[in-house]
Scaffold this motif. Structure first.
Motif, PDB file in Angstrom:
ATOM      1  N   ALA A 217       0.807  -1.230   0.000  1.00  0.00           N
ATOM      2  CA  ALA A 217       0.000   0.000   0.000  1.00  0.00           C
ATOM      3  C   ALA A 217       0.836   1.273   0.000  1.00  0.00           C
ATOM      4  N   ALA A 218       2.167   1.148  -0.008  1.00  0.00           N
ATOM      5  CA  ALA A 218       3.008   2.350   0.126  1.00  0.00           C
ATOM      6  C   ALA A 218       2.916   3.268  -1.086  1.00  0.00           C
ATOM      7  N   ARG A 219       2.636   2.698  -2.248  1.00  0.00           N
ATOM      8  CA  ARG A 219       2.639   3.530  -3.462  1.00  0.00           C
ATOM      9  C   ARG A 219       1.786   2.880  -4.553  1.00  0.00           C
ATOM     10  N   VAL A 239      -0.328  -2.357   4.473  1.00  0.00           N
ATOM     11  CA  VAL A 239       0.822  -3.250   4.695  1.00  0.00           C
ATOM     12  C   VAL A 239       1.876  -2.989   3.628  1.00  0.00           C
ATOM     13  N   ASP A 240       3.135  -2.916   4.041  1.00  0.00           N
ATOM     14  CA  ASP A 240       4.235  -2.886   3.062  1.00  0.00           C
ATOM     15  C   ASP A 240       5.520  -3.245   3.791  1.00  0.00           C
ATOM     16  N   VAL A 241       6.590  -3.459   3.022  1.00  0.00           N
ATOM     17  CA  VAL A 241       7.883  -3.829   3.632  1.00  0.00           C
ATOM     18  C   VAL A 241       8.456  -2.649   4.422  1.00  0.00           C
ATOM     19  N   GLN A 261       4.089  -2.723   9.073  1.00  0.00           N
ATOM     20  CA  GLN A 261       5.302  -3.027   8.301  1.00  0.00           C
ATOM     21  C   GLN A 261       5.495  -4.539   8.318  1.00  0.00           C
ATOM     22  N   LEU A 262       5.406  -5.124   7.148  1.00  0.00           N
ATOM     23  CA  LEU A 262       5.432  -6.581   7.075  1.00  0.00           C
ATOM     24  C   LEU A 262       5.815  -7.021   5.664  1.00  0.00           C
ATOM     25  N   ASP A 263       6.740  -7.964   5.607  1.00  0.00           N
ATOM     26  CA  ASP A 263       7.051  -8.588   4.318  1.00  0.00           C
ATOM     27  C   ASP A 263       6.022  -9.703   4.125  1.00  0.00           C
ATOM     28  N   VAL A 264       5.252  -9.650   3.037  1.00  0.00           N
ATOM     29  CA  VAL A 264       4.165 -10.628   2.875  1.00  0.00           C
ATOM     30  C   VAL A 264       4.680 -12.052   2.710  1.00  0.00           C
ATOM     31  N   HIS A 289      -4.766  -8.554  -1.979  1.00  0.00           N
ATOM     32  CA  HIS A 289      -3.390  -9.002  -2.244  1.00  0.00           C
ATOM     33  C   HIS A 289      -2.860  -8.193  -3.423  1.00  0.00           C
ATOM     34  N   ASN A 290      -2.249  -7.062  -3.108  1.00  0.00           N
ATOM     35  CA  ASN A 290      -1.750  -6.190  -4.178  1.00  0.00           C
ATOM     36  C   ASN A 290      -0.229  -6.221  -4.316  1.00  0.00           C
ATOM     37  N   ALA A 291       0.496  -6.507  -3.225  1.00  0.00           N
ATOM     38  CA  ALA A 291       1.959  -6.472  -3.280  1.00  0.00           C
ATOM     39  C   ALA A 291       2.441  -7.339  -4.432  1.00  0.00           C
ATOM     40  N   GLY A 292       3.337  -6.789  -5.235  1.00  0.00           N
ATOM     41  CA  GLY A 292       3.836  -7.556  -6.373  1.00  0.00           C
ATOM     42  C   GLY A 292       5.147  -6.981  -6.850  1.00  0.00           C
ATOM     43  N   ILE A 293       5.956  -7.818  -7.473  1.00  0.00           N
ATOM     44  CA  ILE A 293       7.235  -7.348  -8.010  1.00  0.00           C
ATOM     45  C   ILE A 293       7.439  -7.886  -9.431  1.00  0.00           C
ATOM     46  N   LEU A 294       8.321  -7.205 -10.142  1.00  0.00           N
ATOM     47  CA  LEU A 294       8.754  -7.636 -11.477  1.00  0.00           C
ATOM     48  C   LEU A 294      10.245  -7.937 -11.417  1.00  0.00           C
ATOM     49  N   SER A 337      -7.434 -10.444  -5.340  1.00  0.00           N
ATOM     50  CA  SER A 337      -6.018 -10.582  -5.672  1.00  0.00           C
ATOM     51  C   SER A 337      -5.695  -9.870  -6.977  1.00  0.00           C
ATOM     52  N   LEU A 338      -4.493  -9.305  -7.023  1.00  0.00           N
ATOM     53  CA  LEU A 338      -4.056  -8.650  -8.251  1.00  0.00           C
ATOM     54  C   LEU A 338      -3.436  -9.673  -9.192  1.00  0.00           C
ATOM     55  N   ALA A 339      -4.094  -9.903 -10.321  1.00  0.00           N
ATOM     56  CA  ALA A 339      -3.507 -10.705 -11.393  1.00  0.00           C
ATOM     57  C   ALA A 339      -2.953  -9.719 -12.417  1.00  0.00           C
ATOM     58  N   SER A 340      -2.909 -10.066 -13.663  1.00  0.00           N
ATOM     59  CA  SER A 340      -2.417  -9.152 -14.701  1.00  0.00           C
ATOM     60  C   SER A 340      -2.790  -9.740 -16.053  1.00  0.00           C
ATOM     61  N   THR A 341      -2.952  -8.871 -17.056  1.00  0.00           N
ATOM     62  CA  THR A 341      -3.201  -9.399 -18.403  1.00  0.00           C
ATOM     63  C   THR A 341      -1.984 -10.203 -18.882  1.00  0.00           C
ATOM     64  N   PHE A 385      -2.580  -2.033 -19.031  1.00  0.00           N
ATOM     65  CA  PHE A 385      -1.548  -0.991 -18.904  1.00  0.00           C
ATOM     66  C   PHE A 385      -2.081   0.103 -17.979  1.00  0.00           C
ATOM     67  N   ILE A 386      -1.449   0.229 -16.825  1.00  0.00           N
ATOM     68  CA  ILE A 386      -1.864   1.242 -15.849  1.00  0.00           C
ATOM     69  C   ILE A 386      -0.727   2.253 -15.695  1.00  0.00           C
ATOM     70  N   GLU A 387      -1.082   3.544 -15.667  1.00  0.00           N
ATOM     71  CA  GLU A 387      -0.067   4.602 -15.563  1.00  0.00           C
ATOM     72  C   GLU A 387       0.463   4.647 -14.130  1.00  0.00           C
ATOM     73  N   THR A 388       1.606   4.011 -13.891  1.00  0.00           N
ATOM     74  CA  THR A 388       2.230   4.017 -12.561  1.00  0.00           C
ATOM     75  C   THR A 388       3.729   4.278 -12.729  1.00  0.00           C
ATOM     76  N   GLU A 389       4.427   4.379 -11.589  1.00  0.00           N
ATOM     77  CA  GLU A 389       5.889   4.536 -11.642  1.00  0.00           C
ATOM     78  C   GLU A 389       6.503   3.375 -12.412  1.00  0.00           C
TER      79      GLU A 389
HETATM   80  P1  NAD Z   1       4.572  -0.870  -7.408  1.00  0.00           P
HETATM   81  O1  NAD Z   1       5.904  -1.492  -7.627  1.00  0.00           O
HETATM   82  O2  NAD Z   1       4.412   0.590  -7.682  1.00  0.00           O
HETATM   83  O3  NAD Z   1       4.055  -1.170  -5.922  1.00  0.00           O
HETATM   84  C1  NAD Z   1       4.144  -2.445  -5.331  1.00  0.00           C
HETATM   85  C2  NAD Z   1       4.188  -2.292  -3.834  1.00  0.00           C
HETATM   86  O4  NAD Z   1       4.327  -3.614  -3.269  1.00  0.00           O
HETATM   87  C3  NAD Z   1       5.404  -1.471  -3.348  1.00  0.00           C
HETATM   88  O5  NAD Z   1       4.993  -0.503  -2.412  1.00  0.00           O
HETATM   89  C4  NAD Z   1       6.300  -2.524  -2.727  1.00  0.00           C
HETATM   90  O6  NAD Z   1       7.104  -2.026  -1.655  1.00  0.00           O
HETATM   91  C5  NAD Z   1       5.285  -3.552  -2.236  1.00  0.00           C
HETATM   92  N1  NAD Z   1       5.903  -4.860  -2.005  1.00  0.00           N
HETATM   93  C6  NAD Z   1       6.771  -5.510  -2.818  1.00  0.00           C
HETATM   94  N2  NAD Z   1       7.180  -6.653  -2.232  1.00  0.00           N
HETATM   95  C7  NAD Z   1       6.556  -6.722  -1.036  1.00  0.00           C
HETATM   96  C8  NAD Z   1       6.587  -7.665   0.026  1.00  0.00           C
HETATM   97  N3  NAD Z   1       7.352  -8.760  -0.037  1.00  0.00           N
HETATM   98  N4  NAD Z   1       5.828  -7.434   1.121  1.00  0.00           N
HETATM   99  C9  NAD Z   1       5.058  -6.321   1.197  1.00  0.00           C
HETATM  100  N5  NAD Z   1       4.996  -5.393   0.226  1.00  0.00           N
HETATM  101  C10 NAD Z   1       5.737  -5.590  -0.878  1.00  0.00           C
HETATM  102  O7  NAD Z   1       3.558  -1.728  -8.326  1.00  0.00           O
HETATM  103  P2  NAD Z   1       2.139  -1.310  -8.944  1.00  0.00           P
HETATM  104  O8  NAD Z   1       2.336  -0.923 -10.366  1.00  0.00           O
HETATM  105  O9  NAD Z   1       1.397  -0.403  -8.053  1.00  0.00           O
HETATM  106  O10 NAD Z   1       1.425  -2.752  -8.972  1.00  0.00           O
HETATM  107  C11 NAD Z   1       0.618  -3.235  -7.906  1.00  0.00           C
HETATM  108  C12 NAD Z   1       0.071  -4.590  -8.281  1.00  0.00           C
HETATM  109  O11 NAD Z   1      -0.626  -4.518  -9.531  1.00  0.00           O
HETATM  110  C13 NAD Z   1       1.153  -5.660  -8.471  1.00  0.00           C
HETATM  111  O12 NAD Z   1       0.677  -6.902  -7.984  1.00  0.00           O
HETATM  112  C14 NAD Z   1       1.328  -5.695  -9.979  1.00  0.00           C
HETATM  113  O13 NAD Z   1       1.840  -6.934 -10.405  1.00  0.00           O
HETATM  114  C15 NAD Z   1      -0.097  -5.468 -10.436  1.00  0.00           C
HETATM  115  N6  NAD Z   1      -0.194  -4.950 -11.812  1.00  0.00           N
HETATM  116  C16 NAD Z   1       0.278  -3.715 -12.155  1.00  0.00           C
HETATM  117  C17 NAD Z   1       0.138  -3.268 -13.481  1.00  0.00           C
HETATM  118  C18 NAD Z   1       0.602  -1.889 -13.941  1.00  0.00           C
HETATM  119  O14 NAD Z   1       0.416  -1.552 -15.106  1.00  0.00           O
HETATM  120  N7  NAD Z   1       1.195  -1.068 -13.077  1.00  0.00           N
HETATM  121  C19 NAD Z   1      -0.453  -4.086 -14.437  1.00  0.00           C
HETATM  122  C20 NAD Z   1      -0.907  -5.351 -14.048  1.00  0.00           C
HETATM  123  C21 NAD Z   1      -0.786  -5.761 -12.741  1.00  0.00           C
END
Ligand code: NAD
Length: 447
Positions: A217-219, A239-241, A261-264, A289-294, A337-341, A385-389
């Motif tokens: 949820a941090a960003r 929740v975020d790291v 503050q929690l690592d999921v 369940h939004n936390a996700g990484i690439l 839960s956050l999936a993705s195309t 495609f979502i406009e994010t960082e």
């Molecule tokens: P982001 O990188 O801007 O934010 C992800 C957040 O998750 C960050 O604040 C990060 O610190 C946190 N995080 C990462 N690992 C963690 C952990 N182990 N424990 C707790 N927190 C953790 O990403 P976003 O673009 O906002 O995407 C959010 C979700 O949407 C993700 O699951 C992503 O896969 C999904 N998604 C995004 C897009 C897009 O276009 N941006 C498209 C499809 C799906």
């Protein structure tokens, strides 16, 4: 994170120029603002002969929402929405007059207008003609959505046999599709089953009294989800790291919630979430369940850590948290839960990410009956495609192509994903379970 092209082709001299040159002109999408009307104009309710009774029932419901509802097309109206009711259709030939009546008014569909179909799911044991008619709506709606212009969208509600057209979840889904909350949802058909739920006392605060947890949820999208949940009445646990502590505190303060503050991926993440929610807020009703990484790499170059970390954060953490929450007997839990195309269509350089996001879709479907046994639901949202960082860091040319490859010719906003999540987390959508709702502007990839 701005789409300057869309702004330019919608204002002043560049608007005229783009028109003259025949360039694509993505519309400025109408997004939800409290107090705005539900639709941008009158709603036309059309039905085939067999479905007229259901159309009457729905028209009454819409009148109850204060909408201007009409049953006959007229030439002088700019339509805010067309509702096409095909719930009792028996044969493919039954639909022609209703779909052609819909077609006859599309030129007068307002900017940001809506077309919504209501039909029934083809089921095992259907006569071939019935199954053909029911399944035909799927291809019709997906094609029609691609023909709509000026920010208008087309979506469908697919009722399971036995579900009444004025069932709670049908109405909640209809309202979502008609409203500006679904600005970036296009070309989607959402199955709706029976549900034992009440409509909200206040449609603008469907989550009043609920406690919701958002991971990551941090960003980005997570921060938008927290804000939208809070706007709609929920108390939010963010929740975020620990490394993202500053952004986490900012979101938690902005929504008047609490930060955890929690690592999921921690072994006890689910138990800690539950303990925090219960001790600080008394209950837990929604988990997002939004936390996700690439960690993008071609598979040929993929290091074990790049594969494993993506699977651990995007997939295993969700599984473990769900097991701990549902295993501890939490009742009525709404899981989104956050999936993705990318998990649906695949993406070069994302075998790890695609695996994790398709895995999310798999576990969502499998978790749904378990969640339902405890009075809850499990659904997924698949953003395009979502406009994010994250997407702002994609090289310009690739980004420009990616953001235009959908029927709305633009990227979505984090708030668009958040609106879909709030809809799925709301008590009234209890009949939507085990589904994947795409928020992708009808992205051309996948289905
Ligand atoms: P982001 O990188 O801007 O934010 C992800 C957040 O998750 C960050 O604040 C990060 O610190 C946190 N995080 C990462 N690992 C963690 C952990 N182990 N424990 C707790 N927190 C953790 O990403 P976003 O673009 O906002 O995407 C959010 C979700 O949407 C993700 O699951 C992503 O896969 C999904 N998604 C995004 C897009 C897009 O276009 N941006 C498209 C499809 C799906």
């Amino acid at each position: 994170m701005t789409d300057s092209y869309t702004k330019a082709v919608n204002s002043g001299f560049t608007k005229t120029l783009a028109k003259k040159l025949g360039l694509p002109r993505p519309a400025i999408l109408r997004r939800f603002r409290a107090g705005d009307p539900l639709t941008v104009g009158p709603v036309l309710v059309v039905a085939d002969d067999a479905s007229m009774g259901d159309a009457d029932t729905l028209a009454k419901e819409l009148l109850g929402w204060g909408l201007d509802v009409r049953r006959q097309p007229t030439d002088d109206t700019r339509w805010g929405a067309v509702l096409l009711v095909l719930t009792e259709t028996k044969r493919p030939t039954d639909v022609s007059s209703a779909v052609l009546a819909t077609g006859s008014v599309l030129r007068r569909l307002a900017t940001n207008g809506r077309v919504v179909t209501l039909s029934r799911a083809a089921a095992d044991g259907d006569a071939p003609a019935l199954a053909a008619a029911r399944n035909g709506v799927d291809g019709f709606l997906r094609s029609l959505a691609k023909e709509l212009r000026a920010g208008a969208t087309g979506n469908g509600i697919v009722l399971t046999d036995g579900v009444a057209v004025n069932g709670t979840s049908v109405l909640a889904t209809l309202r979502f599709f008609l409203s500006a909350r679904s600005a970036y949802v296009d070309g989607q058909l959402l199955p709706v089953g029976p549900a034992d739920a009440d409509l909200p006392a206040d449609w603008d605060r469907p989550l009043a009294g609920k406690v919701a947890v958002v991971t990551g949820a941090a960003r980005g999208i997570g921060a938008a989800i927290a804000k939208t949940l809070a706007r709609d009445g929920a108390t939010v646990v963010c929740v975020d790291v620990p490394a993202a502590g500053e952004g986490l505190a900012r979101t938690a303060n902005a929504v008047g919630g609490t930060a955890l503050q929690l690592d999921v991926t921690a072994d006890d993440a689910g138990r800690r979430i539950l303990e925090h929610a219960r001790t600080r807020h008394g209950s837990l009703d929604v988990v997002v369940h939004n936390a996700g990484i690439l960690r993008d790499k071609l598979l040929a170059n993929m290091k074990p850590a790049q594969w494993d970390s993506v699977v651990a954060v995007n997939l295993e953490a969700q599984l473990r948290i769900n097991e701990q929450l549902l295993g501890s007997g939490v009742e009525g839990l709404r899981i989104v839960s956050l999936a993705s195309t990318s998990g649906i269509a695949g993406n070069k350089g994302q075998t790890n990410y695609g695996f994790s996001k398709a895995g999310v879709i798999g576990h969502t479907r499998a978790t749904a009956p378990w969640a339902a046994a405890h009075g809850g639901t499990a659904n997924a949202v698949a953003p395009g495609f979502i406009e994010t960082e994250m997407t702002a860091s994609i090289p310009f040319a690739t980004r420009e192509v990616a953001r235009r490859l959908n029927s709305l010719q633009q990227g979505g906003r984090p708030a668009d994903v958040a609106e879909a999540i709030v809809f799925l987390a709301s008590p009234a959508s209890a009949g939507v379970n085990g589904q994947v709702l795409r928020v992708c502007g009808q992205n051309l990839v996948g289905r």
